[in-house]
Write an enzyme that holds these catalytic residues in place. Sequence first.
Site, PDB file in Angstrom:
ATOM      1  N   GLU A   1       4.516   1.454 -12.725  1.00 33.69           N
ATOM      2  CA  GLU A   1       4.020   0.131 -11.772  1.00 33.69           C
ATOM      3  C   GLU A   1       5.003   0.188 -10.363  1.00 33.69           C
ATOM      4  O   GLU A   1       5.732  -0.680 -10.037  1.00 33.69           O
ATOM      5  CB  GLU A   1       4.360  -1.310 -12.434  1.00 33.69           C
ATOM      6  CG  GLU A   1       3.278  -1.362 -13.879  1.00 33.69           C
ATOM      7  CD  GLU A   1       3.576  -2.858 -14.215  1.00 33.69           C
ATOM      8  OE1 GLU A   1       4.387  -3.585 -13.813  1.00 33.69           O
ATOM      9  OE2 GLU A   1       2.591  -3.054 -15.239  1.00 33.69           O
TER      10      GLU A   1
ATOM     11  N   GLU B   1      -1.500   0.411 -19.988  1.00 38.57           N
ATOM     12  CA  GLU B   1      -1.136  -0.815 -20.574  1.00 38.57           C
ATOM     13  C   GLU B   1      -2.410  -1.476 -20.301  1.00 38.57           C
ATOM     14  O   GLU B   1      -2.917  -2.023 -19.493  1.00 38.57           O
ATOM     15  CB  GLU B   1      -0.022  -1.525 -19.510  1.00 38.57           C
ATOM     16  CG  GLU B   1       1.247  -0.781 -19.562  1.00 38.57           C
ATOM     17  CD  GLU B   1       2.346  -1.517 -19.164  1.00 38.57           C
ATOM     18  OE1 GLU B   1       2.161  -2.877 -19.189  1.00 38.57           O
ATOM     19  OE2 GLU B   1       3.160  -1.048 -18.680  1.00 38.57           O
TER      20      GLU B   1
END
Length: 514
Positions: free
Chosen positions: A194, A317
């Site tokens: 991220e 994810e």
Amino acid sequence: MKKTSLSIVFSLFLSGMISAQNKITLNTDLAKTKIDKHIYGHFAEHLGKCIYGGMYVGENNTKIPNTNGVRNDVIKALKDLKVPNLRWPGGCFADTYQWKDGIGPKAKRPSMINAWWGGVTEDNSFGTHDFLDLCERIGAEPYLAGNVGSGTVKDLTDWVTYVNHPTGSPMSELRKQNGREKPWNVKIWGVGNEAWGCGGNMTAEHYSNIYRQYATFMADWSNTGGLYRIASGASDGDYAWTETLMKNIPHNMLSGVALHHYSVLSWGDKGPSVDFTEAQYFKTMDEAWKMEEFVTRHSTIMDKYDPAKKIALVVDEWGGWYNVEAGTNPGFLYQQNTMRDAMIAGITLNIFNNHADRVRVANLAQIVNVLQSVILTNEEKMLLTPTYHVMKMYNVHQDATLVPISIESASYEYQGKKLTAVSASASKDATGSLNVSLTNIDFAKPQEVTINLRGEDFTKVSGQILASAKINDFNSFENPNKIAVQDFKGAKLEKGVLKLTLPAYSVVVLNLKK
């Protein structure tokens, strides 16, 4: 189970409560794309009670049977699940993690504060050796997420050398001093996590250059075909991020581009995990179905730069995200797991299967006690969630060959809005058997399904079902088997046509043999 009773299904049909027929066509003779087993991967972060108190209880624990500190019941459950890969140590935690703090004598390891998740003290007692040894025990490939946000190129390249170089280097000799003679030959590596957010708040252009720098110095000495390097990819529908990475990173340095998407009501109020309304359920299913759009559109961008589909879309994810359970630490992300979560899993895995030409790695968040877990623990007690059962039912698709499918589905309607009710995917395994997985997300209506089988003849059908009396049902430590897989005998096969009725909010997996 009362919900699967054919007499009840027939009475519902006569009363008009069963939805209009759903039609599916399977072209079994056109199967050619492999469903990579790594689509069925999992994720373990140093977050709440995922590692400590979940998987790992310590070598000196005499109350809970363990192997080198890892619970034996968890080891068995993960082996039974056929976990193909396990991602670690994060997540946001990965970009604060200093791997050298987690090796050597445990009494001498420095502590740190887990600033991302609860502000608790991390003592580093579960480190690289513990994780990689666990992966060996459960038969999973390790997926190591490297620290790019706060680490250095040397930190990451030293880690690669430590776990992969056979002998002669300072890092390989250090590994031997710490008790591991042979390297683990870790192939799957995340180059940051991220990067647009907790991994550094970078722009796509800046991260592309950072990725190129880190990837350049990551080397492999294990003769296993090189490292599988995964770039930190987009959140949800940030298509510009994917475009920038595919345009700016040389493809010979790139094995996969990540994508994260959670089925969340809103980031301000995620809603309850158990006592949700139909309105909240419908919204969650809407968010789960968005995975189809995100995978399709990110894949289209990747196709422009990589028409041969050599680079994977890695959804490392995914899952449902709700408010934490009352009385628990907000930073621990502990939530219950109901039949709603089974629906998310059923839809999402079917989407991944049907996009197997591009989606080749995925990781459910997370494996124990965090978000959409497959396992929950409480001291000596351990239970398997509805999500666990769906993933185990679906593991027949691992490394099987995708069967092209077309679906005409009825709609699940709520207050004038509509969602596709029936999700499905199919594959042929090495024995020639056909496996079909189906999910009906409708809040109230069973769905009658007709499946036309083209290309090959099958004579026998068997099946399994996951269903329950209420959509809010869950397995508790007092009643851990309230929701469990049952035999499904409601499928009828005749002259190449398969007919069945899916109860409301249920998952069915069928096996057909010649």
